[in-house]
Each structure stands twice: as C-alpha cells, then as structure tokens.
Design a protein around this motif. Structure first.
Motif, PDB file in Angstrom:
ATOM      1  N   ASP A   1       0.795  -1.224   0.000  1.00 14.35           N
ATOM      2  CA  ASP A   1       0.000   0.000   0.000  1.00 14.35           C
ATOM      3  C   ASP A   1       0.831   1.279   0.000  1.00 14.35           C
ATOM      4  O   ASP A   1       0.290   2.362   0.222  1.00 14.35           O
ATOM      5  N   LEU A   2       2.125   1.183  -0.226  1.00 20.46           N
ATOM      6  CA  LEU A   2       2.991   2.361  -0.222  1.00 20.46           C
ATOM      7  C   LEU A   2       3.996   2.248  -1.358  1.00 20.46           C
ATOM      8  O   LEU A   2       4.646   1.212  -1.530  1.00 20.46           O
ATOM      9  N   ALA A   3       4.121   3.327  -2.133  1.00 16.31           N
ATOM     10  CA  ALA A   3       5.036   3.323  -3.280  1.00 16.31           C
ATOM     11  C   ALA A   3       5.801   4.638  -3.343  1.00 16.31           C
ATOM     12  O   ALA A   3       5.284   5.696  -2.964  1.00 16.31           O
ATOM     13  N   LEU A   4       7.032   4.552  -3.835  1.00 18.87           N
ATOM     14  CA  LEU A   4       7.833   5.733  -4.136  1.00 18.87           C
ATOM     15  C   LEU A   4       7.782   5.941  -5.648  1.00 18.87           C
ATOM     16  O   LEU A   4       8.081   5.019  -6.415  1.00 18.87           O
ATOM     17  N   VAL A   5       7.383   7.138  -6.070  1.00 17.48           N
ATOM     18  CA  VAL A   5       7.160   7.405  -7.489  1.00 17.48           C
ATOM     19  C   VAL A   5       7.984   8.620  -7.917  1.00 17.48           C
ATOM     20  O   VAL A   5       7.837   9.712  -7.353  1.00 17.48           O
TER      21      VAL A   5
END
Length: 225
Positions: A121-125
C-alpha cells in the motif's frame, strides 16, 4: 523461422496471461472481482496504472484549474514541498488558485515514470515533468514569487518553461492511491519575453482554464464525472 510457422509467446508472458484469464474467469463465475483476489502480478499492474492516473489527473487539474479534482489527487493529511510553497493540501490549493489567477495558459507534461513499491500500500514514485506557462505583464509578480526575487527582469509578457521532477510517496488508503507526500525537484528554467500571448488560429479550438474548456463540454455530453 520456417515459412508459415507462427511465433510463440515467451513462457513468462504466456503463463502470466493464462493466470490472468483464469483469475478473471474464476471471479466472473463465482464471486464479485476485487483486486485483493487477483493474481499478485496482475494486481500490481492495476496498482501501477492507478498511480499513473493520479499523476495525469494532477496535471489536468492544475492546467484546467479544477481545484476539486486537484484535491482528489492528495490524501487529506498530505504534505507538499513545492519550493515556493511548503505545507498542507488546503494551503497548496489556495496557493495554486491565487498564483494561477492571472496565468491564461498552463501545460504540465509527465515524462518518465518509475514506481517502486515499499509494500502493498505504499510506493515511491519519481516522474519527470516539463511545464510551459504564459505570464502577461500583470502576472509578473506571480512568476517572481515562484522563482524568487530578482529572477524576473522583464516588465512585459513572458513565456516560462521549466523541466524538473516530482518525487512522491503514494499511499493506498480505503482502496485509493493518492499522494501522501510530494517533493518538487527544480531543474533548468527558461524565461523568454514575448510580444503577445498565443491565440488559436482561425477555426481552431481555444484552450481554456475553466469549466467551459472543450474537455469539460465533452465530459458533460458523455455523462462522465
């Protein structure tokens, strides 16, 4: 390859496609489909597309000055470091509304987009972007506030172009991916004097920054949104 022989899809692609078909067929027959019940690889593709959609909607919302849509790109407790503005989302929206009041043309373009997942549920973009804006003479203060004191030397109308990056933490909450923290990374900037603002040639559709833009007219006619 002998004449008439059909090229075969690689085993990895074929296997993934078959698993996706199996998941969809199974869900259609036995239960309502949810992303949680899909094959993990297929679910991750859906996540990536949802994240890219947030980035694209951000660009559209700023360029069309659709502040409600802009708010939907962020979680309510998100933080944005825009350089000239740093703070919460209510403040960001108020700042953008004031700054763009006198800007008749704005274009945000997303380029390279790289998405790395920290967990489900967490991403670095990281997304590269380019921005083009027109500033009439009476919008000079807005550009100066953005670039810093002394950065704007011309008293006339200006074209502004810049290239930079958005580095975002994207969080899925209640099933929706949104920005929870954004850092705008500055890049090269060009400011050019212009004799007059761009005007669409005769017969062309003009760009607008309100709900009368052709995009919104099409959405209303099609019952979208």
């Amino acid at each position: 390859m002998p004449e008439g022989q059909v090229a075969q899809v690689g085993p990895a692609s074929s296997e993934l496609a078959e698993r996706a078909r199996h998941d969809i067929d199974h869900e259609d027959r036995y239960s309502p489909m949810t992303t949680d019940s899909l094959d993990p690889d297929l679910r991750r593709l859906i996540d990536r597309e949802a994240i890219r959609d947030v980035l694209n909607r951000y660009c559209r919302s700023v360029d069309r000055l659709d502040l409600d849509e802009l708010r939907r790109c962020y979680h309510h407790d998100a933080y944005d470091n825009h350089g000239a503005y740093q703070g919460d989302i209510d403040g960001l929206i108020a700042w953008i509304a004031r700054r763009h009041e006198t800007i008749p043309y704005s274009l945000h373009i997303s380029g390279n987009i790289l998405i790395e997942f920290a967990d489900d549920d967490l991403a670095l973009v990281e997304s590269y972007n380019s921005i083009v804006q027109h500033y009439p003479a009476d919008a000079r203060a807005s550009l100066q506030q953005f670039l810093g004191e002394g950065a704007v030397r011309s008293d006339g109308a200006l074209h502004f172009m810049t290239w930079g990056r958005f580095v975002d933490r994207m969080l899925r909450r209640d099933g929706e991916w949104k920005i929870i923290r954004r850092t705008v990374v500055a890049g090269p900037t060009v400011v050019l004097p212009t004799v007059r603002p761009f005007e669409a040639p005769m017969g062309w559709t003009s760009d607008r920054r309100d709900d009368q833009d052709v995009l919104h007219a099409e959405r209303r006619e099609l019952g979208i949104g």
